[in-house]
Design a protein around this motif. Sequence first.
Motif: not given
Length: 358
Positions: A225-229
């Motif tokens: 989720g952090i990478a995607q954001q």
Amino acid sequence: MVNLIEMDSSNYFNMMRATSSIVHPIMREELSIFKDSKELYEVISKIPEAFFKQDTSIRAYLLRASYQAVSSNDWKWIAPVGASIEFLLASMYYCNWIQDDKGGVRTKEEDKNILTAAFMTREISERVLKRLKENISAENLADISTLLNEANTIFHEGQFIDININTYPHLNIPASEKEMLDLYLDRTYKINGAFIERITRIGAMLGNGTEEQVSTLAEFGKNFGIAQQMVNDVADFVPSKENHYTSTKIPENAYSDIRHGRLTFPLIYTIHNDPNNQRVQKIIDVLTSKQTDKELEEITHILNQNGAIQHTIRTAREYKKRAKEAIKNFPLETRRLFNSTLVLIDANRYYKSIQKYC
């Protein structure tokens, strides 16, 4: 030799579409109760209808993948949870439209309608969970509801940080690079990491995974989720003429973060690492005043020239590696369910668009 990356990517999109084909009819059925009021239906259904056209529900897919990682049973009975997640996401997007002034110029009445849509889709998200009451205990159903409520609350905390704290006018400048990055990463986790962390946790819980399996899959979700954001923050610098339409990104929303003075990873890197003071000043000028489209495109050039875009992508890939490491003890076929989603961090479609502005 078979290209496993291409095969995983192809399999991923096929499974996303297959997941959507089960989840979306449930969403349509929930929305159908509003069709007697055409005006209300049009207000509420705008983002869900965009989801239906896109036909690729990554969050519902991750719920399914997490369930299948720990259970051999048919996943379809948990599809109402996927629908609940998608309605919650729609509610978040509606709120974000208001908070980030997205979607072009609107009247006060239109803004009020968007708020109505945000509240109503949140209510539908909670209601659709009741479809599971015949399949799981009231206690387990309450646990799922609690996790989704947490995700919603944390998302809005992240939005508050984005609007009121993580901006050039509000942050105590000069803050150190570490202080700025810590705040940015906290905001990034809250806006997206916490939601996907809870989605993968819920999937594993519904599959009766062990405590270790549930924690492991939650760790995967958090880092993904952090990478995607972070990738999404890079895409914010794609000029409007290059912006590919999705349910959340339309050309009019290009440069939304910097136009609101928000300090995302590429800007923090530039402020602290670009030796060219004129380029740094240009970034600050755009953060603090209204700029033309041409001047905004110049920011994309700067972030390419000084390596800020590539550094952000490399950092996103570090979180991708953490996500991959979290699931290393699962069997290969299970890992491939998740590794296919990670391809999006390495080869996002916005990268090529933004590289034109070197």
